[in-house]
Design an enzyme around this catalytic site. Structure first.
Site, mmCIF file in Angstrom:
data_model
loop_
_atom_site.group_PDB
_atom_site.id
_atom_site.type_symbol
_atom_site.label_atom_id
_atom_site.label_comp_id
_atom_site.label_asym_id
_atom_site.label_seq_id
_atom_site.Cartn_x
_atom_site.Cartn_y
_atom_site.Cartn_z
ATOM 1 N N ASP A 18 0.855 -1.177 0.000
ATOM 2 C CA ASP A 18 0.000 0.000 0.000
ATOM 3 C C ASP A 18 0.901 1.242 0.000
ATOM 4 O O ASP A 18 2.098 1.150 0.297
ATOM 5 C CB ASP A 18 -0.893 -0.027 1.247
ATOM 6 C CG ASP A 18 -1.723 1.227 1.413
ATOM 7 O OD1 ASP A 18 -2.433 1.594 0.467
ATOM 8 O OD2 ASP A 18 -1.628 1.844 2.490
ATOM 9 N N ASP A 20 -0.289 5.158 0.947
ATOM 10 C CA ASP A 20 -0.577 6.115 2.011
ATOM 11 C C ASP A 20 -0.629 5.415 3.370
ATOM 12 O O ASP A 20 -1.379 4.449 3.559
ATOM 13 C CB ASP A 20 -1.907 6.826 1.750
ATOM 14 C CG ASP A 20 -1.827 7.754 0.547
ATOM 15 O OD1 ASP A 20 -0.963 8.635 0.536
ATOM 16 O OD2 ASP A 20 -2.627 7.571 -0.392
ATOM 17 N N THR A 113 -2.554 0.638 -4.503
ATOM 18 C CA THR A 113 -3.040 1.825 -3.819
ATOM 19 C C THR A 113 -4.417 2.256 -4.299
ATOM 20 O O THR A 113 -4.782 2.017 -5.453
ATOM 21 C CB THR A 113 -2.046 2.993 -4.010
ATOM 22 O OG1 THR A 113 -2.576 4.189 -3.422
ATOM 23 C CG2 THR A 113 -1.769 3.247 -5.492
ATOM 24 N N SER A 114 -5.162 2.900 -3.417
ATOM 25 C CA SER A 114 -6.460 3.448 -3.789
ATOM 26 C C SER A 114 -6.332 4.803 -4.477
ATOM 27 O O SER A 114 -7.322 5.351 -4.948
ATOM 28 C CB SER A 114 -7.348 3.583 -2.538
ATOM 29 O OG SER A 114 -7.672 2.311 -2.020
#
Length: 226
Positions: A18, A20, A113-114
């Site tokens: 991931d 953040d 990641t989003s």
């Protein structure tokens, strides 16, 4: 909690990372931008900030504003992503992130990641971090974490079985997504310990990487609080 003994060792054939909260500390920007968004929509930032981490913005908006059409969430999220990409004040690397990325350079790994591509690039650059060659971003998936789609796509692209992947995450949605993908999860940072990951470290400074002769990655973890 499973995996909290001193000097815990885990092995894997691929690492799924991931961004953040895991590689990049962007909390200052996230809190700034989402607090302003909350006020614009008549919401209390104190109710909004606990649910924004780990998921794509439109999914958070759908939870907070359930009566608004999905198309409006997506349009609003595109604007918010551009706003976040333009604001990198306070974006810094998670301690140990640069060393960790250097250690896994020749190990199968991916960024999952989003964030969209623009935001991921902006934040990794602001933090001075190398961007993995394989990137699964918001544009790569149809569903947001906690759905496992992103992690499963990364594993497939790397040609590694989910059970042989190790996820690094900081949020409830991310930890849940990793578990749903059939993967073990290392929780990173103060948020992650509450979500029952396989193991929990304070920062990436607590992770040591060794690549074995057969390509297996051995990680030695110093659990958070020790």
């Amino acid at each position: 909690m499973p995996g909290t003994s001193p000097g815990l060792r885990l092995t894997a054939r691929a690492l799924l990372l991931d961004m953040d909260g895991t590689l990049v500390d962007s909390d200052a920007v996230v809190e700034r931008v989402w607090s302003e968004w909350a006020v614009r929509h008549g919401l209390d930032p104190r109710d909004v900030l606990p649910v924004v981490h780990g998921r794509q913005g439109w999914a958070t908006m759908a939870e907070l504003l359930p009566d608004r059409p999905l198309a409006e969430h997506h349009a609003d999220n595109r604007a918010l992503l551009a706003e976040e990409a333009a604001d990198t004040v306070g974006v810094v690397p998670i301690p140990g992130a640069a060393r960790f990325l250097d250690a896994v350079r020749h190990v199968p790994h991916a960024l999952v990641t989003s964030a969209d591509t623009a935001l991921a690039g902006a934040r990794m650059a602001a933090a001075g971090l190398r961007v993995p060659e394989l990137r699964i971003t918001a544009e790569s998936v149809g569903l947001s974490k906690p759905d496992p789609e992103g992690f499963l796509k990364a594993a497939a692209a790397l040609g590694v079985a989910p059970a042989d992947c190790l996820v690094f995450e900081d949020s409830a949605a991310g930890v849940e997504a990793g578990r749903a993908a059939g993967m073990r999860v290392v929780g990173v940072g103060p948020r992650a310990g509450a979500f029952a990951p396989t193991a929990h470290v304070a920062t990436l400074e607590a992770v040591r990487v060794r690549v074995l002769a057969d390509g297996v990655v051995r990680l030695c973890l110093t659990p958070a609080g020790e």
